[in-house]
Scaffold this motif. Structure first.
Motif, mmCIF file in Angstrom:
data_model
loop_
_atom_site.group_PDB
_atom_site.id
_atom_site.type_symbol
_atom_site.label_atom_id
_atom_site.label_comp_id
_atom_site.label_asym_id
_atom_site.label_seq_id
_atom_site.Cartn_x
_atom_site.Cartn_y
_atom_site.Cartn_z
ATOM 1 N N ASP A 40 0.842 -1.209 0.000
ATOM 2 C CA ASP A 40 0.000 0.000 0.000
ATOM 3 C C ASP A 40 0.872 1.252 0.000
ATOM 4 N N ASN A 43 2.261 1.708 -3.423
ATOM 5 C CA ASN A 43 1.211 2.229 -4.310
ATOM 6 C C ASN A 43 0.978 3.721 -4.055
ATOM 7 N N HIS A 44 1.098 4.129 -2.782
ATOM 8 C CA HIS A 44 0.951 5.550 -2.485
ATOM 9 C C HIS A 44 2.068 6.347 -3.171
ATOM 10 N N LYS A 46 3.696 5.542 -5.832
ATOM 11 C CA LYS A 46 3.481 5.560 -7.291
ATOM 12 C C LYS A 46 2.339 6.499 -7.683
ATOM 13 N N ASP A 47 1.247 6.458 -6.896
ATOM 14 C CA ASP A 47 0.073 7.269 -7.260
ATOM 15 C C ASP A 47 0.260 8.750 -6.945
ATOM 16 N N GLU A 48 0.979 9.051 -5.847
ATOM 17 C CA GLU A 48 0.987 10.435 -5.360
ATOM 18 C C GLU A 48 2.349 11.121 -5.428
ATOM 19 N N ASP A 50 5.719 9.602 -7.124
ATOM 20 C CA ASP A 50 6.621 9.353 -8.248
ATOM 21 C C ASP A 50 6.069 8.205 -9.085
ATOM 22 N N GLY A 51 5.389 8.569 -10.145
ATOM 23 C CA GLY A 51 4.739 7.565 -10.997
ATOM 24 C C GLY A 51 5.716 6.680 -11.743
ATOM 25 N N SER A 54 8.838 1.474 -10.377
ATOM 26 C CA SER A 54 8.400 0.227 -11.033
ATOM 27 C C SER A 54 8.496 -0.955 -10.082
ATOM 28 N N ARG A 60 -3.134 -8.416 -4.570
ATOM 29 C CA ARG A 60 -3.156 -7.771 -3.244
ATOM 30 C C ARG A 60 -3.757 -8.683 -2.171
#
Ligand code: SF4
Ligand code: FES
Length: 250
Positions: A40, A43-44, A46-48, A50-51, A54, A60
Motif C-alpha cells: 500500500d 502504491n501511495h 506511485k500514485d501520489e 513518483d509515478g 516500477s 493484493r
C-alpha cells in the motif's frame, strides 16, 4: 481515530538504466494507515509521489505471487507485510535477491521460467484414457498426499532466500523441485522416473545443502526443503535398487 495517519520512511532501491547506470536508494516519507501493508505504501508513492517507480503486483491478497520483494533484508510478499510490524522504520525495500534487476524493484524471473518445464510440472500418463472414459477420480487421502506442494504461487521468495541459488545459478531450485514432487505424489501421474532423470543429475536435488531457508520464507507452507529431502531419499533408494538388479555385478 479512524483513518488516522502517521508517516513512515521508505528507503527504496531505484535502478533506471536509461538515466543512471548505477542503482541508488531514494527516500520517501509516506503517510500510512494502521492496516496498510508495504505494498500500500509503494502504491501511495506511485500514485501520489513518483509515478515512475516500477514494481510488480496484482491480486493484493497473497495469491498471484507477483509482489515479492526484499523488505529489511527478508524476502516477503509486500501485500502480506504490515507496516506496523516494521516500525519505527525506515523500511528498506530491495528487489528479490538472486535475479537480475530490470528496473527498480522488478527482477528478471526468466531463469525460473526456463527451468520449470524441465521438471515436467504436469500429469504424465503411461497411456491416455479416451475422453468418454470419464474423470479419473481421487480419494481425499490421494489429494492430501500432494496438496501441500500444489499451494505454490511461484512467488520466488524461496529462490531469493536460497544461498545455493545465489552461488550456483544453475541449481534448479526449491520451487521447481517442490512442483516436481507435487506431480510425483499425484495418484494419476506416471512421470516420476522422467522427473528423477532431471533432478538426480548435476544441479538437481544434490546441489541443496539443506539450509532450509526456502521453507522458512515460503508464504504458503509448501515446504520446498522437505520436498528436496524426500527426493533425495527416493533417489538414494532407487540407486540401491539399481545395484541389486539381476545382471549387475559388484
Ligand atoms: S515454494 Fe513457496 S516460496 Fe517458493 S515459489 Fe512456491 S510459494 Fe513461493
Ligand atoms: S499482490 Fe498478489 S501475492 Fe501480493
Amino acid at each position: 481515530m479512524e483513518n488516522a495517519v502517521d508517516t513512515v520512511t521508505l528507503k527504496v532501491f531505484r535502478y533506471r538504466p536509461e538515466t543512471a547506470p548505477e542503482p541508488e536508494y531514494e527516500t520517501f516519507e509516506v503517510p500510512y494507515q494502521e492496516d496498510w501493508m508495504v505494498l500500500d505504501a509503494l502504491n501511495h508513492v506511485k500514485d501520489e509521489m513518483d509515478g515512475s517507480l516500477s514494481y510488480r503486483w496484482s491480486c493484493r491478497m497473497g495469491v498471484c505471487g507477483s509482489c515479492g520483494m526484499t523488505v529489511n533484508g527478508e524476502p516477503v510478499l509486500t501485500c502480506a507485510t504490515y507496516i506496523e510490524d516494521l516500525l519505527p522504520g525506515p523500511i528498506r525495500i530491495d528487489p528479490l535477491r538472486g535475479f537480475p534487476v530490470i528496473r527498480d524493484l522488478v527482477g528478471d524471473l526468466g531463469d525460473f521460467m526456463a527451468k520449470l518445464p524441465r521438471v515436467k510440472p504436469w500429469i504424465i500418463r503411461k497411456e491416455e484414457e479416451p475422453l468418454d472414459a470419464g474423470e479419473t477420480l481421487q480419494t481425499p487421502e490421494e489429494v492430501g498426499a500432494f496438496r501441500q506442494y500444489s499451494m505454490c504461487i511461484n512467488c520466488m521468495l524461496c529462490y531469493a532466500a536460497c544461498p545455493i541459488y545465489e552461488m550456483e545459478p544453475d541449481f534448479i531450485g526449491p520451487a521447481a523441485i517442490a512442483l516436481a514432487q507435487r506431480y510425483n505424489l499425484d495418484s494419476r501421474d506416471h512421470g516420476a522416473d522422467e522427473r528423477m532423470d532431471v533432478l538426480s543429475r548435476k544441479h538437481g536435488v544434490w546441489d541443496c545443502t539443506f539450509v532450509g531457508e526456502c521453507s522458512v520464507v515460503c508464504p504458503k507452507d509448501v515446504d520446498p526443503a522437505g520436498a528436496i529431502q524426500r527426493y533425495k531419499v527416493t533417489a538414494t533408494m532407487d540407486w540401491f535398487r539399481s545395484l541389486l538388479r539381476p545382471g549387475r555385478s559388484g
